[in-house]
Each structure stands twice: as structure tokens, then as C-alpha cells.
Design a protein around this motif. Structure first.
Motif, PDB file in Angstrom:
ATOM      1  N   ILE A   1       0.860  -1.189   0.000  1.00 35.92           N
ATOM      2  CA  ILE A   1       0.000   0.000   0.000  1.00 35.92           C
ATOM      3  C   ILE A   1       0.894   1.236   0.000  1.00 35.92           C
ATOM      4  O   ILE A   1       1.739   1.395   0.870  1.00 35.92           O
ATOM      5  N   ILE A   2       0.701   2.085  -0.987  1.00 37.72           N
ATOM      6  CA  ILE A   2       1.451   3.341  -1.096  1.00 37.72           C
ATOM      7  C   ILE A   2       0.451   4.476  -0.954  1.00 37.72           C
ATOM      8  O   ILE A   2      -0.470   4.612  -1.767  1.00 37.72           O
TER       9      ILE A   2
ATOM     10  N   GLN B   1       7.855   7.194  -7.626  1.00 37.38           N
ATOM     11  CA  GLN B   1       9.220   6.995  -7.142  1.00 37.38           C
ATOM     12  C   GLN B   1       9.282   5.898  -6.085  1.00 37.38           C
ATOM     13  O   GLN B   1      10.207   5.084  -6.063  1.00 37.38           O
ATOM     14  N   VAL B   2       8.280   5.878  -5.197  1.00 35.34           N
ATOM     15  CA  VAL B   2       8.229   4.843  -4.160  1.00 35.34           C
ATOM     16  C   VAL B   2       8.065   3.466  -4.796  1.00 35.34           C
ATOM     17  O   VAL B   2       8.732   2.490  -4.421  1.00 35.34           O
ATOM     18  N   LEU B   3       7.161   3.373  -5.778  1.00 37.18           N
ATOM     19  CA  LEU B   3       6.919   2.104  -6.461  1.00 37.18           C
ATOM     20  C   LEU B   3       8.194   1.590  -7.133  1.00 37.18           C
ATOM     21  O   LEU B   3       8.552   0.407  -7.017  1.00 37.18           O
ATOM     22  N   ILE B   4       8.883   2.454  -7.839  1.00 39.45           N
ATOM     23  CA  ILE B   4      10.116   2.053  -8.541  1.00 39.45           C
ATOM     24  C   ILE B   4      11.171   1.602  -7.546  1.00 39.45           C
ATOM     25  O   ILE B   4      11.871   0.590  -7.753  1.00 39.45           O
ATOM     26  N   ALA B   5      11.295   2.333  -6.429  1.00 35.47           N
ATOM     27  CA  ALA B   5      12.297   1.971  -5.412  1.00 35.47           C
ATOM     28  C   ALA B   5      11.988   0.606  -4.805  1.00 35.47           C
ATOM     29  O   ALA B   5      12.905  -0.207  -4.587  1.00 35.47           O
TER      30      ALA B   5
ATOM     31  N   GLN C   1      10.324  -1.825  -6.228  1.00 31.07           N
ATOM     32  CA  GLN C   1      10.607  -2.840  -7.247  1.00 31.07           C
ATOM     33  C   GLN C   1      12.099  -3.130  -7.326  1.00 31.07           C
ATOM     34  O   GLN C   1      12.512  -4.289  -7.415  1.00 31.07           O
ATOM     35  N   ARG C   2      12.889  -2.098  -7.294  1.00 31.46           N
ATOM     36  CA  ARG C   2      14.338  -2.258  -7.407  1.00 31.46           C
ATOM     37  C   ARG C   2      14.885  -3.082  -6.239  1.00 31.46           C
ATOM     38  O   ARG C   2      15.834  -3.855  -6.390  1.00 31.46           O
ATOM     39  N   ASN C   3      14.272  -2.889  -5.057  1.00 27.92           N
ATOM     40  CA  ASN C   3      14.719  -3.604  -3.861  1.00 27.92           C
ATOM     41  C   ASN C   3      13.962  -4.913  -3.644  1.00 27.92           C
ATOM     42  O   ASN C   3      14.093  -5.536  -2.589  1.00 27.92           O
ATOM     43  N   HIS C   4      13.144  -5.291  -4.634  1.00 28.06           N
ATOM     44  CA  HIS C   4      12.386  -6.549  -4.598  1.00 28.06           C
ATOM     45  C   HIS C   4      11.432  -6.616  -3.404  1.00 28.06           C
ATOM     46  O   HIS C   4      11.216  -7.678  -2.835  1.00 28.06           O
ATOM     47  N   ARG C   5      10.888  -5.459  -3.034  1.00 32.78           N
ATOM     48  CA  ARG C   5       9.951  -5.422  -1.909  1.00 32.78           C
ATOM     49  C   ARG C   5       8.511  -5.147  -2.338  1.00 32.78           C
ATOM     50  O   ARG C   5       7.599  -5.155  -1.526  1.00 32.78           O
ATOM     51  N   LEU C   6       8.302  -4.862  -3.617  1.00 31.85           N
ATOM     52  CA  LEU C   6       6.952  -4.555  -4.090  1.00 31.85           C
ATOM     53  C   LEU C   6       6.164  -5.859  -4.232  1.00 31.85           C
ATOM     54  O   LEU C   6       6.547  -6.762  -4.991  1.00 31.85           O
ATOM     55  N   ARG C   7       5.062  -5.950  -3.535  1.00 30.36           N
ATOM     56  CA  ARG C   7       4.289  -7.190  -3.517  1.00 30.36           C
ATOM     57  C   ARG C   7       3.347  -7.279  -4.715  1.00 30.36           C
ATOM     58  O   ARG C   7       3.193  -6.335  -5.486  1.00 30.36           O
TER      59      ARG C   7
ATOM     60  N   ILE D   1       1.811   3.454 -14.240  1.00 28.46           N
ATOM     61  CA  ILE D   1       1.371   2.204 -14.873  1.00 28.46           C
ATOM     62  C   ILE D   1       2.491   1.605 -15.715  1.00 28.46           C
ATOM     63  O   ILE D   1       2.743   0.396 -15.684  1.00 28.46           O
ATOM     64  N   ASP D   2       3.190   2.453 -16.452  1.00 24.39           N
ATOM     65  CA  ASP D   2       4.292   1.972 -17.292  1.00 24.39           C
ATOM     66  C   ASP D   2       5.451   1.431 -16.452  1.00 24.39           C
ATOM     67  O   ASP D   2       6.143   0.489 -16.850  1.00 24.39           O
ATOM     68  N   ALA D   3       5.657   2.061 -15.284  1.00 21.51           N
ATOM     69  CA  ALA D   3       6.782   1.650 -14.432  1.00 21.51           C
ATOM     70  C   ALA D   3       6.514   0.323 -13.726  1.00 21.51           C
ATOM     71  O   ALA D   3       7.459  -0.345 -13.285  1.00 21.51           O
ATOM     72  N   LEU D   4       5.256  -0.051 -13.584  1.00 28.01           N
ATOM     73  CA  LEU D   4       4.911  -1.286 -12.879  1.00 28.01           C
ATOM     74  C   LEU D   4       5.442  -2.498 -13.654  1.00 28.01           C
ATOM     75  O   LEU D   4       5.143  -2.690 -14.827  1.00 28.01           O
TER      76      LEU D   4
END
Length: 613
Positions: free
Chosen positions: A450-451, A485-489, A491-497, A520-523
Motif C-alpha cells: 500500500i502506497i 518513485q516509491v513504487l520504482i524503489a 521494485q528495485r529492492n524486490h519489496r513490491l508485492r 502504470i508503465d513503471a509497474l
């Protein structure tokens, strides 16, 4: 010498401000009423300075400061000590930090106090009861600076001139040069300082950036004057048709009303063009009234007009805290009517009785003479009782509101959780590597990310317990580009569920469409996306947050992995959750926590019937 029809200028200013405060969502630009007052003050004060110097060849600085003190301080003090006892009518959160608010108001530093504490008329939290005294602070700073400047210029003009007439010319020339330079510098400071801001309160409240209306008024006061006009302006006053003067006032007033309807506090153009346009229109209205005065020598202002003009300053002082209190006890229309009536009554008492008595002038009330000797005992008793009450209110006031405390605690807990989850992720990603030296493929973790913004932050603890297998990253004033920015970070740290819930939108910016599409594109593949529609009880259909919600509803048809959580609809059906709040946040209200979690969980059920990206 009282200039007729100036009353209409004062009344226009106070009407704009009251309408803005009472109906902020509909009359979004009424705050320009303050700029009308600023322009008029600059005009009147400077025109009187010119008159004084023309008559006596000097400017008495201490007398000037004394007149300003007696006009400004007594009604301000009265407003403060009468409002404090009335805070018993509202929740304890409304007196949060009230001691500092009172000190700032009486010390004429409210503008910088509000900048330091993040205050605003359009605050997301509990509004300060004395936030409106920011304008008195700016005005007092102007009086101190301009009074001292006029005194120095007067001495310099006498020293450099051989006669009184020559000194007056020098006095005018120096003042108009300085006023022009100061007006230009202040406007440029606001124009440039507003660039890149999302919260414009710092440039709106600052004495440096918001003093240009005073100095534009000063220029007009020097040129057109009151008793001692320049030759060209005197000729215009003598030959200008009455209908032209009336037309100028009507057009200026109409322009101010249009600006009041169109301008918005959170738009850059307001600070780069809007406030300047309001100031120039106010100057035109002032000059129209000045012309009309000379064209109507046998016509007097109606008594109701002079009455409203006389009490306009005190009405401004009383109305805001009274409205904040009343509007949280009754419907908005009733609160507006009651606020107006009580403000007029208290203002009349202040202007026609207390202020002249304090200044040592006799007062006539119902054919009875009243002076300080007769009023001394009851006045002192009342002041002592109100002062004791005010002291008790200040001592009992909480340092922070319940909502702010809730957000701070939630933020601290979130930081602790973030450290723990980051540590876990680091350990998880130090496993076996391939022969090529690369890490094994990282799978998308199950669960919910949740962001959110400050609304989500306020209910974070409850969400964590009632949205299964979830992590929450929330922060105040977060916009959609920051969510990206939060979503991308993550994802980069493999924490996005796998299921990503975006609870952003109340602070929607103009480019919300582009920001959402970037998100949407960054997801990355393997995720589902849920957008939570924003809710603001005061929002209109043309607000960015409202338009963003409409746009979000178009996304599921284009992207099968997108689902909408309709918080806007559910929140609107439960207004009791937002009683006594700003209409956006409900932090600490259990019923709001429950509803918010239910909306997210219901959307997750729907989302899990859809494919991932």
C-alpha cells in the motif's frame, strides 16, 4: 477630511474575504480581499503623509505610530480575549498550541509563525483560530518600515530644499521612487519565489513577497492625494464626468468579483499574475472613489455604508475564529449568518465605544456621555476575568492535535518497519548465484503493498492489522509523481508485492494523467494495480482530485490488471466520520479506520479475480 465612497472599497474588501472563508469551495479566490485592504492602506497612509508634510513641512513619526497603535491594537486584544472563552464550544484540538498563536497575533508575527508551522486557510488539519492575523503582521511591518522611511525622507527633503514648496516636491519624488522600487522588488520576489512550490503559503504570508499592494497604493496616494493633489490629477478630478467615475468603480468591482470566482490558492498563476491584477483593480476602484468624491459635493454617503466601513477592520478580526467555532457546531449557512451578526455587534462595540474611550475621547451612547472614568471599573473587572480564563485555556492547550500526534506515531512506526523489511530483503537477496556470477531470479512476493498519503498514514496501524499480508508506505503531502518513485524503489529492492494499492490523489497536481500513466508503465510484470479514489468533502467537480477520480475509472477498461477502490463514494456516504475534521482526514476516528480498510479489502477481492500484468 473624509473621502466619500472610500467606504465602498473597504466593504468590497471585507465582503470578498468573508465570502471566501464562508464558501471557500465555491468562491475560491476571495482571499484577494486582503490585497484590496493592503492597497487601500498604502494609499490612505501615504496620502495623509503628503498632506501632513504639505501643511507643516514635517512628518511626526511617533504621532503616526501612536495613531496606528490605537487603531490596530485595542480591537485585536478584544478579539483575542473574547474568543478564547468560546473555545469550550469545540473539540480540544482546536486550541492546540493556542498560546503560541496568541503570542504571534499580539506580537504581529503570525505570518512567519504560520510559515514555520505549515499553517494555511486551506490547511489539511485543524485550522488555527488566529491565522487571519497574518495580514495584520504584514500591515504592521509595512507601517514600521514606511513610517520610518517617510520620516527620514521628510528630514532629507527639508535639508535639501530652500523652501517649503520645494521640500514638498522633493518629499513626493523620493517617496514615489522608493515606493516604486519596493513594489517592484516585492512583486518579483513573489513571482520568482512561487516557482516550483506546491504549497504557496510561504510566499503568500511573507512580508517581503506580499507587500507590493501597499507600495502600489503608496504610488497612487502620492499622485492623486487627498487634500494636496498633483496639478494633473486635480484637473482630472475637476473635469471628470460623474458617470466615468461611477463606471470605473463598477468595472473595478466587477473585475475583483470575477477574480474572486476564478483564482485558486494552489495555482502558480495566482501569484505570478492574479494578486497583481487584484491590486491594480483595487487601485482603480480607489481612484474612482476619489474622483466621485469631488463630483458629488452635495451628496452624502448613506449611514449604513459608513457604518460598515468603520467596523470593517474589527469584523475581519472577529469573523474567522467565530466562524471556525460556529461551523463545527452547526450547518455552514447558519454558522455564516451567526458569525456575521456577532462580528458586527462586537465590532460596533469596539469601534464606537472601547477604542475612543481608550484613546481618551468622550463617547455618546443613547444620549449619555461615557468616558474612561465611568467605564474603568467594569472594564478592568471584565479584562481580569477574561484574562484569567484565557490563561487557563492556554495552559490546558495540547502541544499537538490528536490527528498530528496520530500521524507522527504512525510515521515513526512505519520507519521502524521499513528498516526491518529492508534488512530482511537484503538477507533474502544474498543467496546462491549462477555460474555467470548473477543472482538467481527474484520472484514477486505475495501480499499487498500500500502506497499512500497522509490519509493512509493516519490509519496505518489499523490497516496493517486488517489488510492481510500487507506493507504500508505513507507520507503527508505525497503526490502521484512521488508515489511513482516509491513504487520504482520498492521494485528495485524486490519489496513490491503482487497487489499494489495506490492511495494517492487528494493532493493531485495538474499533470495527474501523465503521472498515472508513468506509474502504470513503471509497474513490472507480475503485479496487479488498485487505485483508491480520493475524497475531499469540500471538493468541486473542477478540482484536480475530482478529475483524477474520473480518470481513474477509465483505466480498468484499458488495463485488465487495474481495479478501482471507490473511497470517494463510500466516504461521501458516511459524513459523520469527518465531523470536526478538515473533510479529508479522519485519523483517530475508529469508524473511518474500519471503512477505509473495508474499501481496500473489497477492491482486493475483485482484483484477485483478474490477471496480473
Amino acid at each position: 477630511m473624509r473621502i466619500k465612497w472610500f467606504s465602498l472599497v473597504r466593504i468590497t474588501g471585507v465582503l470578498l474575504v468573508l465570502t471566501y472563508h464562508f464558501f471557500q469551495a465555491k468562491f475560491t479566490g476571495g482571499f484577494i480581499g486582503v490585497d484590496v485592504f493592503f492597497t487601500f492602506s498604502g494609499f490612505l497612509i501615504t496620502a495623509l503623509m503628503v498632506d501632513e508634510f504639505a501643511e507643516s513641512n514635517q512628518f511626526r513619526l511617533l504621532a503616526f505610530y501612536g495613531r496606528r497603535f490605537y487603531r490596530i491594537v485595542p480591537p485585536l486584544f478584544l478579539a483575542v480575549i473574547l474568543v478564547l472563552p468560546m473555545t469550550v464550544l469545540v473539540d480540544h484540538d482546536f486550541v492546540t498550541n493556542i498560546g503560541w498563536q496568541v503570542a504571534a497575533a499580539l506580537g504581529f508575527t503570525t505570518n512567519y509563525f504560520e510559515i514555520a508551522t505549515g499553517g494555511s486557510y486551506e490547511t489539511k488539519f485543524i485550522p488555527h483560530l488566529f491565522v487571519h492575523t497574518w495580514s495584520l503582521a504584514v500591515e504592521m511591518h509595512f507601517y514600521l518600515l514606511w513610517g520610518l522611511t517617510a520620516s527620514l525622507v521628510a528630514k532629507m527633503s527639508r535639508y535639501r530644499s530652500a523652501s517649503a514648496d520645494e521640500a514638498l516636491v522633493q518629499f513626493r519624488k523620493l517617496l514615489i521612487t522608493l515606493a516604486t522600487l519596493l513594489a517592484t522588488g516585492s512583486f518579483l520576489a513573489m513571482n520568482l519565489g512561487a516557482v516550483g512550490l506546491t504549497d504557496f503559503s510561504p510566499v503568500y504570508f511573507s512580508s517581503v513577497t506580499h507587500s507590493f499592494p501597499f507600495f502600489i497604493g503608496c504610488v497612487l496616494g502620492i499622485l492623486s492625494g487627498i487634500r494636496y493633489q498633483l496639478t494633473a490629477f486635480k484637473w482630472v478630478s475637476q473635469h471628470c464626468p460623474r458617470n466615468v467615475a461611477i463606471g470605473l468603480m463598477i468595472l473595478s468591482f466587477s473585475g475583483l468579483v470575477i477574480l474572486g470566482d476564478r483564482l485558486k490558492f494552489d495555482r502558480l498563476q495566482t501569484y505570478q499574475q492574479g494578486l497583481l491584477a487584484a491590486t491594480l483593480l483595487a487601485a482603480c476602484m480607489i481612484y474612482g472613489a476619489r474622483l466621485l468624491h469631488d463630483q458629488t459635493p452635495t451628496i452624502s454617503e448613506p449611514r449604513w455604508m459608513t457604518f460598515l466601513a468603520d467596523i470593517s477592520y474589527s469584523v475581519y478580526l472577529f469573523h474567522w475564529p467565530l466562524y471556525v467555532i460556529f461551523s463545527h457546531r452547526m450547518s455552514n449557512w447558519v454558522a455564516a449568518i451567526l458569525t456575521t451578526g456577532v462580528s458586527i455587534g462586537l465590532s460596533a462595540l469596539s469601534y464606537y465605544v472601547l477604542e475612543p474611550v481608550i484613546a481618551g475621547k468622550p463617547v455618546h451612547i443613547f444620549q449619555c456621555n461615557v468616558n474612561w472614568k465611568k467605564l474603568r471599573l467594569p472594564t478592568m473587572v471584565a479584562i481580569v476575568l477574561l484574562g484569567v480564563n484565557g490563561e487557563s485555556v492556554v495552559k490546558a492547550a495540547p502541544p499537538v492535535s490528536t490527528l498530528e500526534q496520530n500521524l507522527w506515531i504512525s510515521g515513526i512506526r512505519q520507519d521502524v518497519n521499513l528498516i526491518q523489511s529492508t534488512h530482511t530483503a537484503i538477507l533474502a537477496n544474498t543467496g546462491p548465484v549462477t555460474t555467470a556470477g548473477e543472482k538467481t531470479k527474484v520472484h514477486v512476493p505475495t501480499g499487498v503493498s500500500i502506497i499512500g498519503d497522509s490519509v493512509t498514514l493516519g490509519t496505518r496501524d489499523y490497516l496493517g492489522q486488517h489488510v492481510a499480508n500487507s506493507t504500508i508506505d505513507a507520507e503527508g503531502d505525497r503526490t502521484m509523481n512521488l508515489a511513482d518513485q516509491v513504487l520504482i524503489a520498492q521494485q528495485r529492492n524486490h519489496r513490491l508485492r503482487q497487489d499494489v494499492v495506490i492511495c494517492i490523489g487528494t493532493n493531485a497536481l495538474d499533470g495527474y494523467r501523465v503521472q498515472i500513466m508513468k506509474l502504470i508503465d513503471a509497474l513490472a510484470p507480475g503485479h496487479r494495480l488498485i487505485f483508491m479514489t480520493p475524497y475531499n468533502a469540500q471538493a468541486q467537480s473542477d478540482w484536480n482530485s475530482s478529475k483524477l477520480a474520473v480518470f481513474e475509472w477509465t483505466l480498468p477498461a484499458k488495463y485488465k490488471y487495474v481495479t478501482i477502490a471507490d473511497w470517494e463514494k463510500v466516504a461521501g456516504q458516511h459524513p459523520a466520520v469527518f465531523a470536526g475534521t478538515d473533510g479529508v482526514h479522519f485519523g483517530g476516528v475508529h469508524a473511518g479506520d474500519v471503512l477505509y480498510a473495508q474499501v481496500i479489502n473489497q477492491a482486493l477481492k475483485v482484483a484477485r479475480t483478474k490477471p496480473c500484468k
